[in-house]
Design a protein around this motif. Structure first.
Motif: not given
Ligand code: GDP
Ligand code: MN
Length: 394
Positions: A313-341
């Protein structure tokens, strides 16, 4: 965590709660063996019961009486493997993989007894009603005066007078009264000691020969307490759970499937709830609740994408991450890596906010992947609904 009726009965019986005797069976031959073993202990009539994690089995044709061993065989053959639909399974139903063969009792009257946590008063509540065998929600709605409740302060415990009051309100007398008080006390002890969130007997019956015994039993165990109940944790039956939820729990992801079309991946339960609200406000419908936890590492994000995308049923994905303890640049790297795999074949909108949000956004934009970014949550939700409206180019 839910368990089957036969498991709930075993747990409750170990605390001295009076149960109708029964045995579990996974094949027709085992059902016959169970009926024969019960006959040796005096059974002359049996009840063949579908074991699924849902109530209302009787109405759906999953509970049948049998007057002979041959009839047990016939009923077992019918019920085993059937797709049982009840008001609790939803229209898709649930496949029956096990049966409980029980020594049928002659019922004089059916009652209801339930124990649960009352969040409003921060106390346990025991509820009883003379309207047993009926959905308790219906009784609560139509004839609430027929439900009697006592509240138990967990620091004081269940008091004798409370138990007597409950048994009295059910109209029990003599031996049945004594049995009912013992039953209620034992049920409460079982509920407390197994860290249950619900222990429900519907129906509790008064038999024709004057005994008080449970004919059905339901017990839900608090997931957060399972670590100290290894024996109870082992009763989990993953066949009864949503396969995507099972997969998510293997990756320590908090995932609950819903019926919308916007997959969402969020860190933190509160943010996940508000993200779902904002998706709805923007005109979308969340396809799931998914809390990836505090770390939002490349591994958890990748597992999250795989699980979300398995839902057709999924037609779009929204990722909403708040960088508190985890930094947004690290999350972004993770998203890019995951999106490639992972082959993400629906529009992906990512909103990163908090520590190093700008660096994060830059990483996403420079990745060359078809990822839309957003700063404000409203903006992100609007981009999702817009993506839903336009055919996917990804
Ligand atoms: P549920 O429909 O999933 O709640 O399953 P229950 O175990 O509560 O069984 C449904 C109904 O079947 C009960 O309310 C009883 O009326 C009936 N039933 C179950 N076991 C027996 C039994 O041993 N003897 C008789 N006479 N009826 C039974
Ligand atoms: Mn029942």
């Amino acid at each position: 965590m839910k368990v089957h009726e036969y498991q709930a009965k075993d747990i409750l019986e170990s605390y001295g709660v009076a149960m109708q005797p029964g045995r579990v069976a996974r094949t027709v031959d085992e059902a016959v063996e169970a009926a024969e073993a019960l006959a040796e202990q005096g059974a002359s009539m049996w009840v063949v019961k579908a074991q699924i994690h849902a109530g209302g089995r009787g109405k759906g044709g999953g509970v049948k009486l049998a007057k002979s061993i041959d009839e047990v065989r016939e009923r077992a053959d019918e019920i085993l493997g059937m797709n049982l639909v009840t008001h609790q399974t939803g229209p898709e139903g649930q496949k029956v993989r096990a049966l409980l063969i029980a020594d049928a009792v002659d019922i004089a009257k059916e009652y209801y007894v339930g124990v649960t946590l009352d969040r409003q008063s921060s106390m346990d509540a025991i509820m009883v009603s003379t309207e047993g065998g009926v959905e308790i929600e219906t009784v609560a709605e139509e004839t609430p005066e027929k439900i009697h409740k006592v509240f138990i302060d967990p620091t004081i415990g269940l008091q004798g007078f409370q138990v007597r009051k409950l048994a009295f309100s059910l109209g029990f007398e003599g031996t049945a009264f004594k049995q009912a008080t013992k039953f209620i006390s034992a049920l409460y002890t079982a509920y407390r000691e197994s860290d249950a969130t619900l222990a429900e007997i519907n129906p509790l019956v008064l038999t024709e020969d004057g005994n008080v015994v449970a004919v059905d039993a339901k017990i839900n165990i608090d997931d957060n307490a399972l670590f100290r109940h290894k024996d109870l944790a082992a009763l989990r039956d993953v066949h009864e759970e949503d396969p995507l939820e099972v997969k998510a729990s293997e990756h320590d992801l908090n995932y609950i499937r819903l019926d919308g079309n916007v997959g969402c991946m969020v860190n933190g339960a509160g943010l996940a709830m508000s993200t779902m609200d904002v998706i709805k406000l923007a005109g979308g419908e969340p396809a799931n609740f998914l809390d990836v936890g505090g770390s939002a590492s490349a591994e958890t994000v990748e597992a999250g994408f795989r699980i979300i995308l398995e839902d057709p049923n999924v037609e779009a994905i929204l990722v909403n991450i708040f960088g508190g303890i985890v930094r947004c640049d690290r999350v972004a790297t993770g998203v890019v890596q995951a999106a490639k795999n992972v082959d993400i074949d629906v529009p992906l909108i990512v909103r990163l906010q908090g520590t190093n949000a700008e660096e994060g956004q830059q990483i996403l934009e420079e990745s060359g992947l078809p990822i839309e970014t957003a700063i404000l949550l409203k903006e992100a939700a609007d981009k999702v609904t817009k993506a839903l409206a336009t055919p996917s180019t990804a």
